[in-house]
Design an enzyme around this catalytic site. Structure first.
Site, PDB file in Angstrom:
ATOM      1  N   HIS A   1       1.062  48.562 -38.616  1.00  0.00           N
ATOM      2  CA  HIS A   1       2.457  49.562 -38.808  1.00  0.00           C
ATOM      3  C   HIS A   1       2.198  49.694 -40.459  1.00  0.00           C
ATOM      4  CE1 HIS A   1       7.142  49.502 -39.280  1.00  0.00           C
ATOM      5  NE2 HIS A   1       6.570  50.922 -39.434  1.00  0.00           N
TER       6      HIS A   1
ATOM      7  N   MET B   1       3.134  46.164 -45.730  1.00  0.00           N
ATOM      8  CA  MET B   1       4.115  46.642 -46.900  1.00  0.00           C
ATOM      9  C   MET B   1       3.637  46.624 -48.393  1.00  0.00           C
ATOM     10  SD  MET B   1       7.680  44.810 -45.198  1.00  0.00           S
ATOM     11  CE  MET B   1       7.920  44.383 -43.753  1.00  0.00           C
TER      12      MET B   1
ATOM     13  N   MET C   1       3.847  50.340 -43.719  1.00  0.00           N
ATOM     14  CA  MET C   1       5.045  50.727 -44.589  1.00  0.00           C
ATOM     15  C   MET C   1       4.487  50.870 -45.998  1.00  0.00           C
ATOM     16  SD  MET C   1       7.476  48.542 -42.526  1.00  0.00           S
ATOM     17  CE  MET C   1       6.306  47.478 -42.015  1.00  0.00           C
TER      18      MET C   1
ATOM     19  N   PHE D   1      11.995  44.040 -43.732  1.00  0.00           N
ATOM     20  CA  PHE D   1      12.085  42.615 -43.380  1.00  0.00           C
ATOM     21  C   PHE D   1      12.377  42.339 -41.849  1.00  0.00           C
ATOM     22  CE2 PHE D   1      13.576  43.942 -47.595  1.00  0.00           C
ATOM     23  CZ  PHE D   1      12.924  42.828 -48.465  1.00  0.00           C
TER      24      PHE D   1
ATOM     25  N   ASP E   1      10.947  48.915 -32.916  1.00  0.00           N
ATOM     26  CA  ASP E   1      10.523  47.810 -33.778  1.00  0.00           C
ATOM     27  C   ASP E   1      12.002  47.418 -34.609  1.00  0.00           C
ATOM     28  OD1 ASP E   1       9.358  46.143 -35.711  1.00  0.00           O
ATOM     29  OD2 ASP E   1       8.198  47.568 -36.507  1.00  0.00           O
TER      30      ASP E   1
HETATM   31  C1  DX5 Z   1      10.250  45.451 -40.179  1.00  0.00           C
HETATM   32  C2  DX5 Z   1       9.020  45.422 -39.452  1.00  0.00           C
HETATM   33  C3  DX5 Z   1       9.104  44.659 -38.171  1.00  0.00           C
HETATM   34  C4  DX5 Z   1       9.578  43.298 -38.080  1.00  0.00           C
HETATM   35  C5  DX5 Z   1      10.510  43.035 -36.945  1.00  0.00           C
HETATM   36  O1  DX5 Z   1      10.149  46.042 -41.427  1.00  0.00           O
HETATM   37  O2  DX5 Z   1       8.567  46.608 -39.263  1.00  0.00           O
HETATM   38  O3  DX5 Z   1       7.683  44.685 -37.282  1.00  0.00           O
HETATM   39  O4  DX5 Z   1       8.596  42.256 -37.984  1.00  0.00           O
HETATM   40  O5  DX5 Z   1      11.068  41.686 -36.998  1.00  0.00           O
HETATM   41  P1  DX5 Z   1      12.293  41.427 -35.991  1.00  0.00           P
HETATM   42  O6  DX5 Z   1      11.925  41.307 -34.894  1.00  0.00           O
HETATM   43  O7  DX5 Z   1      12.781  40.089 -36.437  1.00  0.00           O
HETATM   44  O8  DX5 Z   1      13.379  42.159 -36.318  1.00  0.00           O
HETATM   45 ZN    ZN Z   2       6.951  46.504 -37.936  1.00  0.00          ZN
END
Ligand code: DX5
Ligand code: ZN
Length: 218
Positions: A65, A36, A67, A144, A176
């Site tokens: 991933h 992120m 972001m 988050f 996710d």
């Molecule tokens: C959120 C992330 C997720 C996060 C998921 O922006 O992309 O990968 O780690 O966390 P949980 O499983 O706690 O929702």
């Molecule tokens: Zn993710």
């Protein structure tokens, strides 16, 4: 069988090598790594050097991933750092740049993923269905861990399951956000075959049992 990808966003960042071992010992084949940038999402996590370090200490499939705004700027660096799957967000650049980024990722021998946020219609993925190896449907607003699962995103999975059957059957379908032992069966029934789980995995007392339950057939 679904692939379980515990998200290290909920790991102890002071003990990442140990927690990569926790994931492996629980029997999960993948680790999900959330990058992120504080621009695309209102949070900042880790970057290229940490992916490189994870690669050094783990044989798990690294599911990275991004972001990040204009991810094409960093795609090659993340591939070289050791990502096995590299997923970018459709909303993070122009359609042409995103397409080019997917092709760049593939040309570097890495699997290319594309993701959409909850507010983005699934039809927006149509031009990319044939040029990606994985589609990631967000079931929370990215940024988050520990948020509530959005069950109304299941319609997107059902749509994609049908479309991929026609044009790219090998493409994986990942979810996710808010995935736990209650919501995982809902995701699998809708067509998901890769399940990311952050807080639920790291909170589970019996992690091997948790992974086995999530990976079992819907
Ligand atoms: C959120 C992330 C997720 C996060 C998921 O922006 O992309 O990968 O780690 O966390 P949980 O499983 O706690 O929702
Ligand atoms: Zn993710």
């Amino acid at each position: 069988m679904a692939i379980v990808a515990p998200s290290i966003l909920s790991a102890d960042f002071a003990n990442l090598e140990r927690d990569m071992g926790v994931i492996r010992d629980a029997g999960a084949p993948w680790a999900h790594v959330d990058i992120m940038d504080g621009q695309f999402v209102p949070n900042i996590t880790i970057g290229i050097p940490v992916v490189k370090a994870l690669r050094r200490v783990s044989d798990l499939t690294l599911d990275v991933h991004l972001m990040v705004d204009r991810p094409g700027r960093y795609a090659e660096a993340f591939c070289k750092a050791g990502a096995d799957y590299l997923t970018v967000h459709l909303e993070a650049d122009t359609p042409e740049k995103i397409r080019q980024t997917l092709l760049t990722i593939r040309s570097l021998g890495v699997k290319a993923g594309i993701s959409i946020k909850p507010g983005t219609p699934v039809e927006a993925l149509e031009p990319y269905l044939a040029v990606c190896d994985m589609i990631l449907i967000m079931t929370v607003e990215p940024g988050f861990g520990g948020q509530k699962f959005m069950e109304d995103m299941m319609e997107k999975l059902r749509y994609l399951r049908g479309r991929l059957g026609q044009c790219n059957p090998a493409c994986l379908l990942e979810v996710d956000g808010g995935v736990d032992s209650r919501t995982a069966p809902i995701c699998k029934a809708a067509g998901a075959n890769v399940l990311v789980s952050g807080s639920a995995f790291f909170k589970a007392e019996e992690k091997a049992e948790f992974v086995a339950r999530l990976s079992a057939e819907a």
